[in-house]
Design a protein around this motif. Structure first.
Motif, mmCIF file in Angstrom:
data_model
loop_
_atom_site.group_PDB
_atom_site.id
_atom_site.type_symbol
_atom_site.label_atom_id
_atom_site.label_comp_id
_atom_site.label_asym_id
_atom_site.label_seq_id
_atom_site.Cartn_x
_atom_site.Cartn_y
_atom_site.Cartn_z
ATOM 1 N N PRO A 147 66.657 23.388 44.629
ATOM 2 C CA PRO A 147 66.784 23.260 43.161
ATOM 3 C C PRO A 147 67.960 24.046 42.587
ATOM 4 O O PRO A 147 68.748 23.511 41.790
ATOM 5 C CB PRO A 147 65.438 23.793 42.653
ATOM 6 C CG PRO A 147 64.486 23.547 43.774
ATOM 7 C CD PRO A 147 65.285 23.797 45.017
ATOM 8 N N LYS A 159 66.736 14.911 41.067
ATOM 9 C CA LYS A 159 65.509 15.684 40.852
ATOM 10 C C LYS A 159 64.549 15.516 42.016
ATOM 11 O O LYS A 159 64.620 14.559 42.780
ATOM 12 C CB LYS A 159 64.820 15.213 39.556
ATOM 13 C CG LYS A 159 65.637 15.416 38.294
ATOM 14 C CD LYS A 159 64.885 14.898 37.082
ATOM 15 C CE LYS A 159 65.699 15.061 35.796
ATOM 16 N NZ LYS A 159 64.974 14.519 34.617
ATOM 17 N N ASP A 160 63.641 16.489 42.139
ATOM 18 C CA ASP A 160 62.487 16.416 43.044
ATOM 19 C C ASP A 160 62.889 16.244 44.504
ATOM 20 O O ASP A 160 62.137 15.655 45.298
ATOM 21 C CB ASP A 160 61.546 15.272 42.625
ATOM 22 C CG ASP A 160 61.059 15.413 41.192
ATOM 23 O OD1 ASP A 160 60.838 16.564 40.764
ATOM 24 O OD2 ASP A 160 60.909 14.380 40.511
ATOM 25 N N GLU A 162 63.211 18.592 46.868
ATOM 26 C CA GLU A 162 62.358 19.378 47.766
ATOM 27 C C GLU A 162 61.054 18.640 48.047
ATOM 28 O O GLU A 162 60.586 18.591 49.191
ATOM 29 C CB GLU A 162 62.060 20.749 47.143
ATOM 30 C CG GLU A 162 61.135 21.598 48.009
ATOM 31 C CD GLU A 162 60.732 22.898 47.343
ATOM 32 O OE1 GLU A 162 59.871 23.588 47.914
ATOM 33 O OE2 GLU A 162 61.261 23.223 46.269
ATOM 34 N N GLN A 163 60.478 18.036 47.025
ATOM 35 C CA GLN A 163 59.217 17.308 47.211
ATOM 36 C C GLN A 163 59.393 16.084 48.109
ATOM 37 O O GLN A 163 58.468 15.685 48.821
ATOM 38 C CB GLN A 163 58.652 16.880 45.854
ATOM 39 C CG GLN A 163 58.162 18.039 44.980
ATOM 40 C CD GLN A 163 59.275 18.648 44.130
ATOM 41 O OE1 GLN A 163 60.445 18.629 44.519
ATOM 42 N NE2 GLN A 163 58.904 19.182 42.961
ATOM 43 N N LEU A 164 60.562 15.488 48.093
ATOM 44 C CA LEU A 164 60.819 14.338 48.950
ATOM 45 C C LEU A 164 61.025 14.747 50.411
ATOM 46 O O LEU A 164 60.635 14.029 51.333
ATOM 47 C CB LEU A 164 62.062 13.583 48.459
ATOM 48 C CG LEU A 164 61.942 12.853 47.127
ATOM 49 C CD1 LEU A 164 63.307 12.352 46.675
ATOM 50 C CD2 LEU A 164 60.955 11.691 47.240
ATOM 51 N N ARG A 166 60.140 17.927 51.937
ATOM 52 C CA ARG A 166 59.155 18.811 52.577
ATOM 53 C C ARG A 166 58.144 18.070 53.452
ATOM 54 O O ARG A 166 57.815 18.566 54.552
ATOM 55 C CB ARG A 166 58.432 19.648 51.516
ATOM 56 C CG ARG A 166 57.463 20.661 52.109
ATOM 57 C CD ARG A 166 56.840 21.537 51.043
ATOM 58 N NE ARG A 166 57.751 22.547 50.528
ATOM 59 C CZ ARG A 166 57.956 23.724 51.095
ATOM 60 N NH1 ARG A 166 57.331 24.033 52.230
ATOM 61 N NH2 ARG A 166 58.785 24.594 50.548
#
Length: 420
Positions: A147, A159-160, A162-164, A166
């Motif tokens: 981020p 955006k997002d 890290e969520q994609l 991890r």
């Protein structure tokens, strides 16, 4: 480019844009132990150009092959570019291995950090099926930095990420090839290996010695329980017969001669020991590159009377012999994602002292960690006065956990079309 293809129908494509050091060792190990591998590499030179341009080169030189099922590459390669240029490779199971990550890899000044290298690694993660890190520290430092790293983009930021990424991530230690060093060990280390485990006051003293502690005669807690990760072997040991005190403590520093290994702290600590008129011997090993920090030449002059070995040893047997002869191995690193040199030294019976930071708490229990330069100096000062404390102590780190024998099943699973 080195190209190695198996006869018949290869199923695994190994691609390494920087074929040297630990990158080379891992590719060679996989090639030797996993069936059906084809290998394509570039020499370990001009790292920045490899990171920028290797994908286009490989897209033109890797032949089409319908039998490939998996692709394995280190994160030096821009995998996103490669699979975009070669849609036939995009269908494979893509495994990306992080020896290091460019989001937190140290540079002298933050403004010197080239955004593109870290950005390429993020893109490579997005197109990979499995993203493998050699340590939890490597993984978490990379993911947690995404981020803030993306905030360097002036506007229209993604955006997002890290969520994609991890959910694809796993930690799988680098597989070290530990040789049989029995014939190289001095007698006191051989005795240490043969003796059953117990606990002595001298062992407890070295376990509990910290800069802010006064008590050294007994340990109030199980030293294994103080480990940050359950990756040690509970083998504190008693040796009833005395260990020779005649020889000075032998300290070894087996790291690259670069600023990220913080040689300034190491040498300043040794100079303090010399000023206290403490006796010790010194071996400074490790590879040197074009720009050697000035601290090495100035410290060599100041510590000349203590030096046993100085500089890179091209013979692996000579290198291992020095480690086997040494008593204590020290890391002062500002950056370490795994630390093969420290594990090799521990395998050779050296007592480790490492920063309580980076990857080290994952591998080493608390008694081998220091939090401040003052603590490091105090630990070494104590060991200089009593080298038998290091020589009697059996290190509570099971190096076999990081061997190919222990890790091969997981690596083979990664490279199978079905494994995760």
């Amino acid at each position: 480019m080195q190209r190695s293809e198996v006869g018949g129908s290869p199923s695994v494509l190994l691609v390494e844009a920087f074929y040297g050091g630990s990158h080379k060792q891992l590719i060679d190990l996989l090639k030797e132990n996993v069936d059906g591998c084809s290998v394509f590499t570039l020499p370990a030179k001009k790292w920045h150009w490899r990171a920028r341009t290797a994908a286009l080169y490989f897209s033109q030189t890797i032949p089409a092959c319908s039998s490939y099922r998996a692709l394995f590459s280190s994160s030096v390669l821009n995998l996103c570019e490669l699979v975009a240029l070669r849609p036939d490779l995009a269908r494979l199971k893509k495994v990306l291995y992080f020896h290091e990550n460019q989001l937190v890899y140290p540079v002298r000044k933050d403004q010197e950090r080239d955004f593109q290298y870290g950005y390429n690694q993020v893109l490579s993660c997005l197109v990979s099926d499995v993203v493998v890190f050699n340590s939890r520290f490597n993984m978490e430092s990379f993911l947690s930095s995404i981020p803030s790293f993306m905030k360097k983009i002036p506007d229209h930021r993604p955006k997002d990420l890290e969520q994609l990424i991890r959910p694809k991530c796993v930690v799988l230690s680098y597989p070290v090839q530990f040789p049989d060093i029995t014939s190289l060990l001095p007698e006191h280390k051989l005795r240490r290996l043969r003796r059953p485990a117990a606990t002595s006051q001298s062992d407890r003293r070295i376990v509990t010695s910290q800069a802010n502690q006064q008590q050294t005669s007994r340990c109030k807690e199980d030293p294994v329980e103080s480990s940050a990760e359950p990756r040690s072997v509970p083998t504190p040991v008693q040796h009833p017969e005395p260990v020779d005190q005649a020889d000075p403590l032998h300290i070894v520093w087996p790291h690259r001669w670069e600023h990220d290994k913080n040689p300034e702290l190491f040498f300043s600590t040794l100079i303090k020991l010399k000023e206290k008129q403490l006796d010790f011997k010194l071996s400074v090993l490790g590879e040197t590159f074009t720009d050697v920090p000035e601290i090495f030449s100035s410290s060599q002059r100041l510590l000349q009377s203590h030096i046993l070995n100085w500089g890179f040893l091209s013979s692996k047997d000579q290198y291992l012999k020095v480690l086997c002869d040494a008593d204590v191995v020290v890391s002062t690193a500002r950056h370490e994602f795994f630390g093969v040199a420290m594990l090799e030294a521990v395998h050779c019976g050296c007592f480790p002292l490492c920063p309580k930071a980076l990857v080290y708490p994952e591998i080493f229990p608390d008694q081998y960690l220091y939090s401040t330069p003052e603590q490091l100096c105090k630990r070494l000062q104590e060991l200089c006065k009593r080298p038998d404390l290091a020589r009697r102590h059996v290190i509570m780190v099971d190096t076999s956990l990081y061997s190919w024998t222990s890790l091969k099943t997981q690596f083979k699973g990664l490279l199978s079309a079905e494994g995760t």
